[in-house]
Structures are given as C-alpha cells and as structure tokens.
Motif scaffolding. Structure first.
Motif, PDB file in Angstrom:
ATOM      1  N   ASN A 223       0.935  -1.212  -0.057  1.00 14.34           N
ATOM      2  CA  ASN A 223      -0.080  -0.140  -0.096  1.00 14.34           C
ATOM      3  C   ASN A 223       0.852   1.129  -0.028  1.00 14.34           C
ATOM      4  O   ASN A 223       1.626   1.291   0.894  1.00 14.34           O
ATOM      5  CB  ASN A 223      -0.692  -0.089   1.177  1.00 14.34           C
ATOM      6  N   ILE A 224       0.814   2.192  -0.825  1.00 14.42           N
ATOM      7  CA  ILE A 224       1.281   3.486  -1.181  1.00 14.42           C
ATOM      8  C   ILE A 224       0.487   4.492  -0.688  1.00 14.42           C
ATOM      9  O   ILE A 224      -0.709   4.592  -1.123  1.00 14.42           O
ATOM     10  CB  ILE A 224       1.884   3.582  -2.464  1.00 14.42           C
ATOM     11  N   LEU A 225       0.891   5.609   0.121  1.00 18.78           N
ATOM     12  CA  LEU A 225      -0.039   6.863   0.655  1.00 18.78           C
ATOM     13  C   LEU A 225       0.678   7.962  -0.315  1.00 18.78           C
ATOM     14  O   LEU A 225       2.019   8.120  -0.195  1.00 18.78           O
ATOM     15  CB  LEU A 225      -0.327   7.014   1.852  1.00 18.78           C
ATOM     16  N   ILE A 226      -0.227   8.529  -1.123  1.00 16.82           N
ATOM     17  CA  ILE A 226       0.546   9.744  -1.812  1.00 16.82           C
ATOM     18  C   ILE A 226      -0.331  11.046  -1.079  1.00 16.82           C
ATOM     19  O   ILE A 226      -1.311  11.072  -0.893  1.00 16.82           O
ATOM     20  CB  ILE A 226       0.411   9.678  -3.490  1.00 16.82           C
ATOM     21  N   VAL A 227       0.476  12.040  -1.053  1.00 17.90           N
ATOM     22  CA  VAL A 227      -0.063  13.213  -0.277  1.00 17.90           C
ATOM     23  C   VAL A 227       0.327  14.616  -0.953  1.00 17.90           C
ATOM     24  O   VAL A 227       1.519  14.723  -1.238  1.00 17.90           O
ATOM     25  CB  VAL A 227       0.639  13.263   0.970  1.00 17.90           C
ATOM     26  N   ASP A 228      -0.642  15.410  -1.387  1.00 17.96           N
ATOM     27  CA  ASP A 228      -0.747  16.475  -2.014  1.00 17.96           C
ATOM     28  C   ASP A 228      -1.869  17.229  -2.133  1.00 17.96           C
ATOM     29  O   ASP A 228      -3.037  16.833  -2.202  1.00 17.96           O
ATOM     30  CB  ASP A 228      -0.248  16.075  -3.635  1.00 17.96           C
TER      31      ASP A 228
ATOM     32  N   THR B  68      -4.805  17.239  -8.934  1.00 12.16           N
ATOM     33  CA  THR B  68      -4.698  16.961 -10.183  1.00 12.16           C
ATOM     34  C   THR B  68      -3.072  16.193  -9.909  1.00 12.16           C
ATOM     35  O   THR B  68      -2.780  15.224 -10.867  1.00 12.16           O
ATOM     36  CB  THR B  68      -4.367  18.382 -11.147  1.00 12.16           C
ATOM     37  N   MET B  69      -2.271  16.759  -9.219  1.00  9.44           N
ATOM     38  CA  MET B  69      -0.878  16.050  -8.944  1.00  9.44           C
ATOM     39  C   MET B  69      -0.967  14.623  -8.358  1.00  9.44           C
ATOM     40  O   MET B  69      -0.372  13.690  -8.713  1.00  9.44           O
ATOM     41  CB  MET B  69      -0.194  16.967  -7.874  1.00  9.44           C
ATOM     42  N   LEU B  70      -2.270  14.599  -7.588  1.00  6.61           N
ATOM     43  CA  LEU B  70      -2.267  13.166  -7.027  1.00  6.61           C
ATOM     44  C   LEU B  70      -2.854  12.195  -8.162  1.00  6.61           C
ATOM     45  O   LEU B  70      -2.301  11.217  -8.083  1.00  6.61           O
ATOM     46  CB  LEU B  70      -3.522  13.360  -5.986  1.00  6.61           C
ATOM     47  N   ARG B  71      -3.683  12.582  -8.918  1.00 10.39           N
ATOM     48  CA  ARG B  71      -3.956  11.907 -10.263  1.00 10.39           C
ATOM     49  C   ARG B  71      -2.717  11.534 -11.234  1.00 10.39           C
ATOM     50  O   ARG B  71      -2.753  10.455 -11.179  1.00 10.39           O
ATOM     51  CB  ARG B  71      -4.865  12.713 -10.988  1.00 10.39           C
ATOM     52  N   ILE B  72      -1.845  12.719 -11.424  1.00  8.70           N
ATOM     53  CA  ILE B  72      -0.706  12.106 -12.155  1.00  8.70           C
ATOM     54  C   ILE B  72       0.217  11.235 -11.533  1.00  8.70           C
ATOM     55  O   ILE B  72       0.644  10.359 -12.236  1.00  8.70           O
ATOM     56  CB  ILE B  72       0.004  13.468 -12.329  1.00  8.70           C
ATOM     57  N   ILE B  73       0.604  11.269 -10.332  1.00  8.55           N
ATOM     58  CA  ILE B  73       1.458  10.540  -9.499  1.00  8.55           C
ATOM     59  C   ILE B  73       0.690   8.969  -9.470  1.00  8.55           C
ATOM     60  O   ILE B  73       1.514   7.817  -9.568  1.00  8.55           O
ATOM     61  CB  ILE B  73       1.753  10.965  -8.086  1.00  8.55           C
ATOM     62  N   ARG B  74      -0.597   9.139  -9.232  1.00  6.56           N
ATOM     63  CA  ARG B  74      -1.094   7.588  -9.114  1.00  6.56           C
ATOM     64  C   ARG B  74      -1.326   6.898 -10.541  1.00  6.56           C
ATOM     65  O   ARG B  74      -0.713   5.879 -10.605  1.00  6.56           O
ATOM     66  CB  ARG B  74      -2.540   7.986  -8.839  1.00  6.56           C
ATOM     67  N   ASN B  75      -1.353   7.709 -11.531  1.00  4.31           N
ATOM     68  CA  ASN B  75      -1.213   7.176 -13.159  1.00  4.31           C
ATOM     69  C   ASN B  75       0.145   6.481 -13.211  1.00  4.31           C
ATOM     70  O   ASN B  75       0.385   5.528 -13.773  1.00  4.31           O
ATOM     71  CB  ASN B  75      -1.559   7.944 -13.926  1.00  4.31           C
ATOM     72  N   LEU B  76       1.130   7.503 -12.629  1.00  2.00           N
ATOM     73  CA  LEU B  76       2.571   6.851 -13.044  1.00  2.00           C
ATOM     74  C   LEU B  76       2.872   5.893 -12.081  1.00  2.00           C
ATOM     75  O   LEU B  76       3.552   4.879 -12.684  1.00  2.00           O
ATOM     76  CB  LEU B  76       3.558   8.411 -12.654  1.00  2.00           C
ATOM     77  N   LEU B  77       2.408   5.577 -11.162  1.00  2.00           N
ATOM     78  CA  LEU B  77       2.624   4.298 -10.009  1.00  2.00           C
ATOM     79  C   LEU B  77       1.852   3.274 -10.761  1.00  2.00           C
ATOM     80  O   LEU B  77       2.405   2.141 -10.742  1.00  2.00           O
ATOM     81  CB  LEU B  77       2.073   4.752  -8.767  1.00  2.00           C
ATOM     82  N   ARG B  78       0.776   3.395 -11.473  1.00  2.00           N
ATOM     83  CA  ARG B  78      -0.012   2.265 -11.988  1.00  2.00           C
ATOM     84  C   ARG B  78       0.921   1.746 -13.225  1.00  2.00           C
ATOM     85  O   ARG B  78       0.924   0.536 -13.424  1.00  2.00           O
ATOM     86  CB  ARG B  78      -1.272   2.884 -12.415  1.00  2.00           C
ATOM     87  N   GLN B  79       1.641   2.705 -13.811  1.00  2.00           N
ATOM     88  CA  GLN B  79       2.446   2.313 -15.135  1.00  2.00           C
ATOM     89  C   GLN B  79       3.523   1.472 -14.622  1.00  2.00           C
ATOM     90  O   GLN B  79       4.221   0.828 -15.220  1.00  2.00           O
ATOM     91  CB  GLN B  79       3.022   3.686 -15.785  1.00  2.00           C
TER      92      GLN B  79
ATOM     93  N   LYS C 146       9.864  18.903  -8.289  1.00  3.52           N
ATOM     94  CA  LYS C 146       9.176  19.053  -9.280  1.00  3.52           C
ATOM     95  C   LYS C 146       9.625  20.043 -10.291  1.00  3.52           C
ATOM     96  O   LYS C 146      10.179  21.199  -9.866  1.00  3.52           O
ATOM     97  CB  LYS C 146       7.590  19.552  -8.864  1.00  3.52           C
ATOM     98  N   PRO C 147       9.335  20.163 -11.411  1.00 13.54           N
ATOM     99  CA  PRO C 147       8.437  19.111 -12.213  1.00 13.54           C
ATOM    100  C   PRO C 147       9.751  17.813 -12.248  1.00 13.54           C
ATOM    101  O   PRO C 147      10.907  18.019 -12.667  1.00 13.54           O
ATOM    102  CB  PRO C 147       8.471  19.648 -13.733  1.00 13.54           C
ATOM    103  N   PHE C 148       9.107  16.595 -12.546  1.00 12.24           N
ATOM    104  CA  PHE C 148       9.833  15.387 -12.515  1.00 12.24           C
ATOM    105  C   PHE C 148       9.592  14.539 -13.438  1.00 12.24           C
ATOM    106  O   PHE C 148       8.363  14.676 -13.965  1.00 12.24           O
ATOM    107  CB  PHE C 148       9.762  14.666 -11.055  1.00 12.24           C
ATOM    108  N   ASN C 149      10.180  13.592 -13.727  1.00 15.23           N
ATOM    109  CA  ASN C 149       9.830  12.652 -14.890  1.00 15.23           C
ATOM    110  C   ASN C 149       9.462  11.283 -14.132  1.00 15.23           C
ATOM    111  O   ASN C 149      10.058  11.043 -13.180  1.00 15.23           O
ATOM    112  CB  ASN C 149      10.957  12.450 -16.098  1.00 15.23           C
ATOM    113  N   ALA C 150       9.035  10.535 -14.876  1.00 17.28           N
ATOM    114  CA  ALA C 150       8.354   9.068 -14.593  1.00 17.28           C
ATOM    115  C   ALA C 150       9.753   8.170 -14.173  1.00 17.28           C
ATOM    116  O   ALA C 150       9.683   7.470 -13.153  1.00 17.28           O
ATOM    117  CB  ALA C 150       7.623   8.312 -15.503  1.00 17.28           C
ATOM    118  N   GLU C 151      10.704   8.283 -14.954  1.00 15.47           N
ATOM    119  CA  GLU C 151      12.265   7.769 -14.610  1.00 15.47           C
ATOM    120  C   GLU C 151      12.724   8.003 -13.227  1.00 15.47           C
ATOM    121  O   GLU C 151      13.111   6.803 -12.486  1.00 15.47           O
ATOM    122  CB  GLU C 151      13.075   7.863 -15.781  1.00 15.47           C
TER     123      GLU C 151
END
Lengths: 126, 216
Positions: free
Chosen positions: A6-11, A15-26, A108-113
């Motif tokens: 389980n990962i907790l993201i805090v922001d 929109t940023m939460l959504r971006i990080i969630r999607n990158l984590l899903r990838q 920030k801004p950061f990349n997926a890598e």
C-alpha cells in the motif's frame, strides 16, 4: 520489491495526486491511497498498513516536513520509507528534509524515470 | 579675500536656523518640514548673494517636491486598492488556476483512455502510445508549478497593498490615526516555504542527489 504494497500519496493539488497515481500504476503499483494534507495523511498512516509515503511539502495545515517529523517520531511508523516530491528546490530545503529523516527527495517537475529510480532505491534500503 | 558682508549674513541665517531647530527639535512630519521651509523663506528677505539665491531656490524646490509627493500619495485612494484592484487581480489569478486545473483534468481523462487503448493494442504501437502518455503525465505537472507561482504572486500583491496602506496612513491627512495593516505572523517553517524557484535559483535533481549522497 512488493508491488502489492500500500502506498500513500499526499498532495493538496488533486491533479498532482492523479498524475502520481497514474505514473505509479504504470510501474505496476496499484494499491494507492490519497491524502490532501499532512494531518489527513498521518491519520491514515496510523490506522492503515502502508509500505511507502510519497508526499508534497507545501501544504496546509500540516506541511510535508511536519508530516515527516511526526512519522519519524512515531514508534510504529518511524522506519516507513518517505519520499518528498516538491517544488521547494533550495539547498536548505533538501538539508532540512534530510535532517528530518527523508528517504529520498524529488524536485518538481519530475519525470517517470526519476520516480521509478527513487522508489526502487528507497525500497531496496527499506 | 573679504566676503563683502556675506559672513555676517550667513551668521544671521545660521542664528535663525538654530532658533528654528530648537523650536522644532522633534519635528519629523512632512507638515513640520514644510512649515520650517516656509519660515526659512519668510525670514530670508534682503540682499542675497548668488550662492544664497541658489540655495534658496533649492530649498523652495524641496518644499514643492514634498508637497507634491504628499498630494500624490494622498490621492492613491488606498480604499480603492483594498476594495477593487487587489481582489479583482486575485480573482483573475484564481480563475487561471481553476481553468488550468480543469484543462489538465480533461487532458488526463484523454490520457487514461489512450492508456487503455495502448494496452489493448499491444506490440510496438502500444508501447509507443504508452510512452507518449507517460510524457503527457509528466508535462501535466506544470499545473502544480504554475499554481504555486500564482500563489506567490497573490502574496506579493497583498504585501504591496499593506505597504501602500502604511505609506498613505503616514502621509495622508485623511488617514491620520489609521494603523498600518497587521503583518501575518511567520511560522517556524516560513523561510523554507518559497515555492518553485526561477531557473538558476534552485538546485536541480542531480545536485539534490549529490547532496543527499553526501549525508551517507
């Protein structure tokens, strides 16, 4: 590396939460919860079972640094891997976060890598 | 070289100025300065040398400049700034944040649709599409950065508003007795909450990595 943790993201920016969630899903991390400030995050961490926190710094009423300090002062949470993702990019910020016990720091801004690399590094040392 | 009586005139002028200085020892307001200038001018009758006339003209000019500055500052109408300009500017900036957030969320909706299509497509095309979606996600984080920058601008506007109010309260007869706007108390972390830095002002990810490594 346990991709089912389980990962907790805090922001405070949803929109940023959504971006990080999607990158984590990838990256195949699918068990992701969200909090919009430090106080909510701390409550979730104390009542849940998380393997990693990824937090912004500049939030109200409890900042990411205060959340980190609370986590490190909590007997149950003190060893929880904690990554700060923030636009605060001054040297004194990085030093303050490190002194408070941050596991890694992404500007920030950061990349997926970069996100992938820091997560792997933190979880290897966890 | 004889001074042709200028020394005596200067001594008399110095005496008058000393008397005025003694009378207005605690004078600090623009009104008091203007009053002194007027009194100096009123006492400076009679023959003047060229240099004294130049000095007199300069003193007169200072008096006029102070009066004009006082009038300009008083006419700033800080109540208009408080009631209209700053709120209007901050509303506009809030609208920008809201509009960009809405647009970003729509872009993210599309990306999530592309991601599903990419996984169904598979192969090289699917991977290329997935990579493009990842780059869009990365680029969309601009909304967070611009939001924080706009928040900094709003704070700056508020600071300007407070400072203008303080200046007007000092110089304006109408605002006599008004107290300067209260400063927001700074928290213990305030020096660390600076938001995004302009290029060259902060450290980049590589420097952060080196800094963190130096603690190990």
């Amino acid at each position: 590396m346990d991709k089912n943790m389980n990962i907790l993201i805090v922001d405070d920016y949803k929109t940023m939460l959504r971006i990080i969630r999607n990158l984590l899903r990838q990256l195949d991390f699918n068990n992701v919860d969200e909090a919009t400030d430090g106080a909510q995050a701390l409550s979730m961490l104390r009542s849940g079972n998380y393997g990693l926190v990824i937090s912004d710094w500049n939030m109200q009423p409890m900042t990411g640094l205060q959340l980190l300090q609370e986590v490190r002062a909590d007997g149950k949470l003190r060893n929880l891997p904690f990554i700060m993702i923030t636009a605060e990019s001054k040297t004194e910020n990085v030093i303050a976060a490190k002194q408070a016990g941050v596991s890694n720091y992404i500007v920030k801004p950061f990349n997926a890598e970069t996100l992938k690399e820091k997560i792997e590094k933190v979880l290897v040392h966890a | 070289m004889p001074d042709g009586g200028n020394g005596a005139r200067r001594a008399a002028l110095a005496e008058r100025l000393a008397a005025l200085r003694a009378r207005h020892r605690d004078a600090t307001t623009p009104e008091a300065v203007a009053e002194i200038v007027e009194q100096v001018l009123a006492t400076m009758h009679g023959d003047l040398t060229a240099s004294e006339a130049t000095l007199l003209a300069e003193v007169e000019q200072i008096g006029r400049t102070i009066a004009a500055a006082k009038q300009e500052i008083a006419s700033l109408k800080v109540e208009d700034i408080n009631r209209a300009f700053i709120p209007s500017a901050t509303d506009e900036l809030d609208a920008i944040v809201e509009a960009t957030a809405q647009a970003t969320n729509e872009i993210l909706d599309c990306c999530e649709t592309f991601e599903k299509a990419a996984s169904e497509l598979g192969g090289e095309m699917g991977e290329a599409l997935q990579a493009a979606v990842t780059r869009i996600y990365e680029a969309c984080s601009f909304q967070d950065i611009t939001g924080q920058r706009i928040t900094k601008v709003v704070r700056t506007l508020k600071s300007i508003e407070d400072r203008i109010a303080a200046i007007v309260a000092t110089f304006s007869d109408r605002a006599a007795g008004a107290e300067p706007a209260a400063q927001v108390a700074a928290g213990p972390e305030s020096s660390l909450l600076n938001g995004p830095q302009l290029p060259g002002n902060g450290v980049d990810q590589a420097e952060i990595d080196r800094l963190l490594a130096s603690f190990d």
